[in-house]
Design a protein around this motif. Structure first.
Motif, PDB file in Angstrom:
ATOM      1  N   GLU A   1      83.241  29.693  31.162  1.00  0.00           N
ATOM      2  CA  GLU A   1      82.996  28.333  31.663  1.00  0.00           C
ATOM      3  C   GLU A   1      84.134  27.378  31.344  1.00  0.00           C
ATOM      4  O   GLU A   1      84.330  26.378  32.014  1.00  0.00           O
TER       5      GLU A   1
ATOM      6  N   LYS B   1      73.233  34.420  38.965  1.00  0.00           N
ATOM      7  CA  LYS B   1      74.198  35.150  39.807  1.00  0.00           C
ATOM      8  C   LYS B   1      73.811  35.034  41.271  1.00  0.00           C
ATOM      9  O   LYS B   1      74.659  34.818  42.146  1.00  0.00           O
TER      10      LYS B   1
ATOM     11  N   TRP C   1      80.760  35.444  32.748  1.00  0.00           N
ATOM     12  CA  TRP C   1      81.585  34.376  33.266  1.00  0.00           C
ATOM     13  C   TRP C   1      82.176  33.562  32.107  1.00  0.00           C
ATOM     14  O   TRP C   1      81.670  33.620  30.989  1.00  0.00           O
TER      15      TRP C   1
END
Ligand code: HSE
Length: 425
Positions: free
Chosen positions: A366, A416, A364
């Motif tokens: 951020e 997750k 991911w």
């Protein structure tokens, strides 16, 4: 070894030293020994490469013939502080085979030849000591070797290269440019004769492999550790660091994971102002050791320079009086943990063009700032991405780890799962 009796009637081994190298460290040792008469150690001969140079010691001390030292039966200790790795290994192995103890400061040589050095130490029964090869004046090898039990040692976080720390301090706190700061590091005798060894992280990773052997028992070649130096760091990175109240340091790390393996690497990193490593400026080094019960401990001292390095050599010489040798306890008496490739790392990356960044590789992202000429993001990558690919240090891309960069596999799965739950999936 010969013995002599001192004033108290106590026996001291007489150490007769053959010294290889009379550069920054060799000359420092020569001067330091002159001021340490209690050691009962004398330098009998110094082997040098270039006889023409003017040196601050009697001419008859010097030779260019290595065998004058290696074959001299009176010489019982070889101190090797030369620059080139292969000749250094040749000297060290011949000296051990000829029944001499060895003290060395050649980190590159040690890192590249550690398995052979271990064999030689075993076979010959002689000591090979190298405290000066990592963090110069800080007695970190002997501490790791003697004090910390493998199971207790959670993590090590360290600044192990004085020159890069000096350059970062001068650039970001005193506004010197890179070239000026490097020149100063060279003039002060901190930098390697080939300063790219410092700047590109080679010196730090060499030292890190030596420390890993004593910390966890891993015998790992420097080529098998993920590392980078400070060559890609930009002024714009320093601006971001300042905004976030961080320093930028070249940090060597090792951490015992929940799965029993060890994550280890040497990379630039953001360091919070209240972290001990933030306090480490200029040519100083610092090591933060975290263990189960003691919590954090911080070792701090000069990591480069003539006398600080000579002080560690001197201490090794002194330890030879009582036949001290490294036992490599973690290697021979413990289960050696595997070096892990299955963690995730949180990192800042700045770059010139999105085309250089494989966004799909991130777990991911951020934060990202894409409008300025120099763009950056903060995200989480599988560590294997740094092992298997090099995009993160090419095309002017600068990778600087987050302050707490290591995220374990189980943690990723938990995060997750939580985000799926929050999304109602
Ligand atoms: N070039 C090295 C450093 C010297 O800057 O740390 C000490 O090992």
């Amino acid at each position: 070894m010969g013995k002599s009796i001192n004033n108290n009637g106590k026996y001291h081994k007489k150490l007769v030293i053959g010294l290889f190298g009379f550069g920054v460290v060799g000359e420092g040792l020569y001067k330091a020994l002159q001021q340490t008469s209690s050691l009962n150690a004398t330098i009998k001969k110094v082997c040098i490469k270039h006889p023409g140079k003017k040196r601050n010691a009697p001419e008859e001390l010097f030779t260019t013939d290595k065998n004058e030292l290696l074959d001299d039966e009176e010489i019982n200790v070889i101190v090797e502080v030369i620059n080139e790795s292969e000749p250094a290994f040749d000297i060290v192995s011949t000296a051990l085979q000829n029944g001499k103890h060895v003290v060395s400061a050649s980190k590159k040589m040690i890192a590249e030849h550690l398995p052979a050095i271990l064999d030689l130490q075993k076979k010959t029964g002689k000591s090979f000591l190298c405290e000066a090869a990592a963090c110069a004046s800080i007695p970190v090898i002997r501490n790791l070797e003697e004090y910390y039990d493998n199971d207790l040692l959670h993590s090590l976080k360290a600044i192990v290269n004085g020159s890069t720390n000096f350059i970062l301090t001068k650039m970001f706190e005193e506004d010197l440019d890179f070239k000026e700061a490097l020149l100063l590091a060279q003039q002060l005798g901190f930098a390697e004769s080939d300063p790219s060894l410092d700047v590109e992280g080679w010196d730090a990773v060499n030292k890190w492999t030596i420390l890993l052997a004593h910390a966890y028992g891993n015998i790992v070649h420097p080529n098998d550790i993920v590392f980078n130096g400070i060559q890609n760091i930009q002024l714009s990175d320093a601006v971001v660091a300042k905004e976030k109240h961080y320093d930028i340091k070249l940090v060597a790390q090792a951490k015992k994971l929940l799965n029993g393996k060890v994550a280890a690497f040497v990379l630039p990193q953001f360091v919070k102002h209240d972290e001990p490593l933030s306090f480490v400026k200029n040519e100083y080094n610092g090591v933060v050791i975290e263990s189960n019960f003691a919590d954090k401990q911080f070792f701090y001292g000069k990591g480069a320079g003539s006398f600080p390095t000579a002080s560690a050599v001197l201490s090794d010489i002194s330890a030879l009086r009582y036949n001290y040798r490294y036992e490599y306890k973690k290697l021979y008496h413990h289960d050696v943990p595997e070096i892990s490739d299955d963690v995730y790392i949180k990192t800042y990356i700045s770059f010139d063009d999105w085309a250089f960044i494989p966004k799909e590789k991130f777990e991911w992202i951020e934060e990202w700032h894409a409008d300025a000429e120099r763009k950056y993001l903060i995200g989480v990558l599988p560590f294997s991405e740094l092992i298997n690919n090099t995009w993160w240090k090419e095309n002017n891309t600068s990778l600087i780890l987050a302050p707490e960069p290591i995220i374990e596999d189980v943690e990723i799965r938990r995060i997750k799962k939580k985000s799926l739950e929050l999304a109602g999936i």
